[in-house]
Structures are given as C-alpha cells and as structure tokens.
Design a protein around this motif. Structure first.
Motif, PDB file in Angstrom:
ATOM      1  N   ILE A  94       0.835  -1.206   0.000  1.00 30.38           N
ATOM      2  CA  ILE A  94       0.000   0.000   0.000  1.00 30.38           C
ATOM      3  C   ILE A  94       0.872   1.260   0.000  1.00 30.38           C
ATOM      4  O   ILE A  94       0.607   2.219  -0.737  1.00 30.38           O
ATOM      5  CB  ILE A  94      -0.960  -0.009   1.204  1.00 30.38           C
ATOM      6  N   ILE A  95       1.915   1.264   0.810  1.00 28.43           N
ATOM      7  CA  ILE A  95       2.804   2.429   0.888  1.00 28.43           C
ATOM      8  C   ILE A  95       3.428   2.717  -0.477  1.00 28.43           C
ATOM      9  O   ILE A  95       3.425   3.862  -0.957  1.00 28.43           O
ATOM     10  CB  ILE A  95       3.900   2.201   1.949  1.00 28.43           C
ATOM     11  N   GLN A  96       3.925   1.677  -1.122  1.00 26.15           N
ATOM     12  CA  GLN A  96       4.578   1.870  -2.413  1.00 26.15           C
ATOM     13  C   GLN A  96       3.569   2.197  -3.510  1.00 26.15           C
ATOM     14  O   GLN A  96       3.867   2.972  -4.428  1.00 26.15           O
ATOM     15  CB  GLN A  96       5.402   0.632  -2.761  1.00 26.15           C
ATOM     16  N   GLU A  97       2.364   1.648  -3.414  1.00 26.61           N
ATOM     17  CA  GLU A  97       1.326   1.963  -4.389  1.00 26.61           C
ATOM     18  C   GLU A  97       0.943   3.440  -4.316  1.00 26.61           C
ATOM     19  O   GLU A  97       0.822   4.109  -5.344  1.00 26.61           O
ATOM     20  CB  GLU A  97       0.084   1.092  -4.157  1.00 26.61           C
ATOM     21  N   ILE A  98       0.732   3.943  -3.099  1.00 27.69           N
ATOM     22  CA  ILE A  98       0.364   5.348  -2.943  1.00 27.69           C
ATOM     23  C   ILE A  98       1.480   6.260  -3.456  1.00 27.69           C
ATOM     24  O   ILE A  98       1.225   7.251  -4.148  1.00 27.69           O
ATOM     25  CB  ILE A  98       0.012   5.656  -1.467  1.00 27.69           C
ATOM     26  N   HIS A  99       2.727   5.907  -3.152  1.00 25.38           N
ATOM     27  CA  HIS A  99       3.844   6.715  -3.648  1.00 25.38           C
ATOM     28  C   HIS A  99       3.905   6.698  -5.170  1.00 25.38           C
ATOM     29  O   HIS A  99       4.157   7.729  -5.806  1.00 25.38           O
ATOM     30  CB  HIS A  99       5.175   6.213  -3.072  1.00 25.38           C
ATOM     31  N   GLU A 100       3.630   5.540  -5.769  1.00 24.62           N
ATOM     32  CA  GLU A 100       3.663   5.434  -7.236  1.00 24.62           C
ATOM     33  C   GLU A 100       2.622   6.359  -7.862  1.00 24.62           C
ATOM     34  O   GLU A 100       2.889   7.026  -8.869  1.00 24.62           O
ATOM     35  CB  GLU A 100       3.419   3.982  -7.650  1.00 24.62           C
ATOM     36  N   ILE A 101       1.435   6.422  -7.251  1.00 21.39           N
ATOM     37  CA  ILE A 101       0.379   7.291  -7.788  1.00 21.39           C
ATOM     38  C   ILE A 101       0.764   8.760  -7.610  1.00 21.39           C
ATOM     39  O   ILE A 101       0.609   9.572  -8.526  1.00 21.39           O
ATOM     40  CB  ILE A 101      -0.970   7.012  -7.089  1.00 21.39           C
ATOM     41  N   VAL A 102       1.299   9.108  -6.443  1.00 24.58           N
ATOM     42  CA  VAL A 102       1.666  10.492  -6.139  1.00 24.58           C
ATOM     43  C   VAL A 102       2.765  11.015  -7.067  1.00 24.58           C
ATOM     44  O   VAL A 102       2.744  12.184  -7.475  1.00 24.58           O
ATOM     45  CB  VAL A 102       2.115  10.619  -4.664  1.00 24.58           C
ATOM     46  N   THR A 103       3.717  10.167  -7.423  1.00 27.92           N
ATOM     47  CA  THR A 103       4.893  10.630  -8.175  1.00 27.92           C
ATOM     48  C   THR A 103       4.940  10.104  -9.609  1.00 27.92           C
ATOM     49  O   THR A 103       5.962  10.229 -10.278  1.00 27.92           O
ATOM     50  CB  THR A 103       6.190  10.226  -7.438  1.00 27.92           C
ATOM     51  N   ARG A 104       3.817   9.541 -10.096  1.00 30.23           N
ATOM     52  CA  ARG A 104       3.759   9.011 -11.467  1.00 30.23           C
ATOM     53  C   ARG A 104       4.064  10.109 -12.485  1.00 30.23           C
ATOM     54  O   ARG A 104       3.491  11.196 -12.443  1.00 30.23           O
ATOM     55  CB  ARG A 104       2.367   8.435 -11.723  1.00 30.23           C
ATOM     56  N   GLY A 105       5.008   9.847 -13.380  1.00 27.42           N
ATOM     57  CA  GLY A 105       5.379  10.828 -14.396  1.00 27.42           C
ATOM     58  C   GLY A 105       6.294  11.919 -13.889  1.00 27.42           C
ATOM     59  O   GLY A 105       6.683  12.821 -14.639  1.00 27.42           O
ATOM     60  N   ILE A 106       6.641  11.851 -12.599  1.00 27.47           N
ATOM     61  CA  ILE A 106       7.496  12.873 -11.989  1.00 27.47           C
ATOM     62  C   ILE A 106       8.857  12.275 -11.609  1.00 27.47           C
ATOM     63  O   ILE A 106       9.904  12.851 -11.893  1.00 27.47           O
ATOM     64  CB  ILE A 106       6.828  13.485 -10.741  1.00 27.47           C
ATOM     65  N   LEU A 107       8.833  11.097 -10.959  1.00 24.88           N
ATOM     66  CA  LEU A 107      10.070  10.430 -10.536  1.00 24.88           C
ATOM     67  C   LEU A 107      10.292   9.145 -11.326  1.00 24.88           C
ATOM     68  O   LEU A 107       9.341   8.411 -11.605  1.00 24.88           O
ATOM     69  CB  LEU A 107       9.999  10.089  -9.038  1.00 24.88           C
ATOM     70  N   GLU A 108      11.529   8.878 -11.647  1.00 27.07           N
ATOM     71  CA  GLU A 108      11.859   7.613 -12.323  1.00 27.07           C
ATOM     72  C   GLU A 108      11.665   6.421 -11.395  1.00 27.07           C
ATOM     73  O   GLU A 108      11.334   5.326 -11.840  1.00 27.07           O
ATOM     74  CB  GLU A 108      13.316   7.640 -12.828  1.00 27.07           C
ATOM     75  N   ASP A 109      11.882   6.648 -10.090  1.00 28.81           N
ATOM     76  CA  ASP A 109      11.750   5.552  -9.123  1.00 28.81           C
ATOM     77  C   ASP A 109      10.419   5.620  -8.376  1.00 28.81           C
ATOM     78  O   ASP A 109      10.334   5.256  -7.200  1.00 28.81           O
ATOM     79  CB  ASP A 109      12.923   5.546  -8.141  1.00 28.81           C
TER      80      ASP A 109
END
Length: 310
Positions: free
Chosen positions: A108-123
């Motif tokens: 869940i933690i990594q999923e939320i981060h992926e949504i928050v930073t999608r298209g912004i961070l490579e990681d």
C-alpha cells in the motif's frame, strides 16, 4: 510504540474530539449526496494544501480547475499540474482502501507513492537505493540499506499499537518522514497514510494547511528531538477542525456561520471572538480568511467562559 497512561493530546481537546465523534457516529449513515459533496471538498483542499506545503504554486482555484475541468494553467509547470492530478488520484485510492479497512503495509505504501509521483520520478513506487540529505533538516535520513528493516518495524508497531488512534497516526506520520523511505514525495505520502490510518478507524480525513506550515515543521522537529506531544496535538487540532466541518452538514445548531453573524447574539465583538478562536478557546474553523463557528459552539463558550469575560 510504548504504551503510557498519559495521553499526548491535551485532555480538553481529546474530550471535545470524542464528543464530536459520538455526534458524527449518531449522524451516520450520512446521506449519499452530502457524503459526495464532502468527498469532493476534502479531495480538493487536501490536494491543494498538501502540494502547497511542498512549494507547489497552484492556487486553490487553479487546483480546482485542473482537477474538475482538466484545464492547463498558464505560467505553471507540467510538474505542478501532475502533482495536483496525482495527489487527487492518490486521495481517491486512499479513501477506497479506508472503506475496505486495509491495514498499512509495504504494498500500500509503495502503491500510494507510485500514484503520487507518477510521471514525476523515475523511481516512483520504489524505496530509495541511495542516501539523501533533506534541506533544512537537522537529522540525516538513515542509510538506504536500512529502509526495509525500519519500515518493517514501523508497519508492525502501527498494527500492534494500543494508543489512541490520533497518537498512533501522529507517530506514523513522524516516523515515516524520519525514515524518508523514498527519494522524494515522502511528505505527501505521509499525509495520505495518516488519513488512511484515521479513516479506517472512522475519523474523517484531516487537512494540514499551508498556512500552518511553520507550526507543522516546528512540531516535527520537536518529535525529531524525542517529544511527540506538540505534533500529536497539531494533528489532533486538524482532526477537531474537520469533525466540525463534517458535523456542520446536519445544519441547525451545528451549521457553520461567520463570526460576524454569530457575534450579534453575544456580548462580544467579532474581533474578540476571533481572538478566542485563535487561542483555541472557541471551537471554530477558518474557511479562507474568515473564522466560522456554530450556535452550539457559541453556547458552549458562553456557558464555560461568559461570566469570566463580561
């Protein structure tokens, strides 16, 4: 977390929150139309304030246009537009997880981060694999090789916590940003995880406001030094304020009105009631630049402080 008999949150504030929670639970189920309006309002103001805390320059109205109309705001960067749309999508996902009473874990933690930073961070969605320094921070985040172990410990402590949910949410928020598991976006994710934890326990979402950025970081620094109390009370006040907003949908004595209207029925001026609101003695919320309260809160203030003030 170590269990103690002494609450970190001020006794009077916690009592007021518990009283409001009882009122809110009595109101449930909230009519679908009202619930939808609350969702849209919380989604917008959380997105705006969470991004603004981190330096995003979109105004509240511009954020609303980006989210609701899909418009591009002249003079604003692509990143700022992505931060707005991504954070709103992450808020939706957080609410969905809260409805399902999902416990916080690595996925869940990594999923939320992926949504928050999608298209912004490579990681996006991945724990950092390098060491970082945080501008203005006294403490350096832990070595990247320790992140998984530290996050394991945090997830376990949160799952097993017997403390008041507001205290546990405060601990989660602070410890998460202290570990700093991602290269960027940790503050935004921490604010969403705080809401996920609270909402799974039937609290409404909280909004940490841009105007309170100084208090926010000051209380986090106190927690860095081992004193979580200021930050727990900071989060508690945000909970208290949003409970007031949720209760106001029932109208009647809980309807929020500008203090200038409420002052007419009291021995006090609008300015004096505004002062008492800032001091936390009058239960009130600031909407835009105007303090609002309710007839119920005014009556309670008069019964507790009226004779002393006159």
């Amino acid at each position: 977390m170590t269990h103690t008999d002494t609450s970190l949150v001020q006794e009077k504030l916690l009592a007021r929150i518990n009283e409001k929670m009882e009122e809110l639970n009595f109101m449930r189920p909230i009519p679908p139309g009202s619930l939808a309006r609350l969702h849209e309002e919380m989604r917008l103001i959380h997105t705006y304030h969470s991004n603004a805390i981190e330096g995003n320059t979109l105004t509240l109205q511009e954020t609303k246009l980006v989210l609701e109309e899909g418009l591009t705001i002249g003079g604003k960067s692509l990143r700022e537009h992505l931060e707005a749309s991504n954070n709103a999508k992450a808020f939706d996902r957080m609410e969905d997880l809260a409805k399902k009473k999902r416990s916080i874990d690595h996925v869940i933690i990594q999923e939320i981060h992926e949504i928050v930073t999608r298209g912004i961070l490579e990681d996006a969605g991945k724990y950092r694999t390098r060491n970082v320094r945080v501008a203005g921070a006294v403490k350096t985040p832990p070595d990247w090789s320790k992140i998984v172990k530290l996050m394991d410990e945090l997830i376990k402590m949160i799952a097993e916590s017997k403390e008041n949910p507001i205290e546990t949410a405060s601990f989660l928020h602070h410890r998460f940003v202290e570990i700093h598991p991602f290269s960027d976006g940790n503050g935004r994710v921490a604010r969403l995880l705080t809401n996920l934890y609270l909402m799974t326990r039937n609290y409404p979402p909280v909004v940490l406001k841009k105007e309170d950025r100084g208090k926010y970081y000051k209380s986090l620094r106190a927690a860095d030094a081992g004193n979580l109390r200021p930050f727990a009370n900071f989060i508690a006040r945000a909970v208290d304020e949003n409970l007031t907003l949720y209760l106001s949908i029932s109208g009647g004595n809980d309807e929020l009105l500008p203090l200038r209207e409420l002052a007419i029925e009291t021995p006090y001026s609008q300015e004096y009631l505004s002062l008492r609101a800032r001091q936390g003695l009058l239960d009130a919320v600031k909407i835009g630049k105007t303090w609002h309260s309710s007839k119920r809160a005014i009556e309670q203030y008069l019964s507790e402080h009226g004779k002393k003030d006159v």
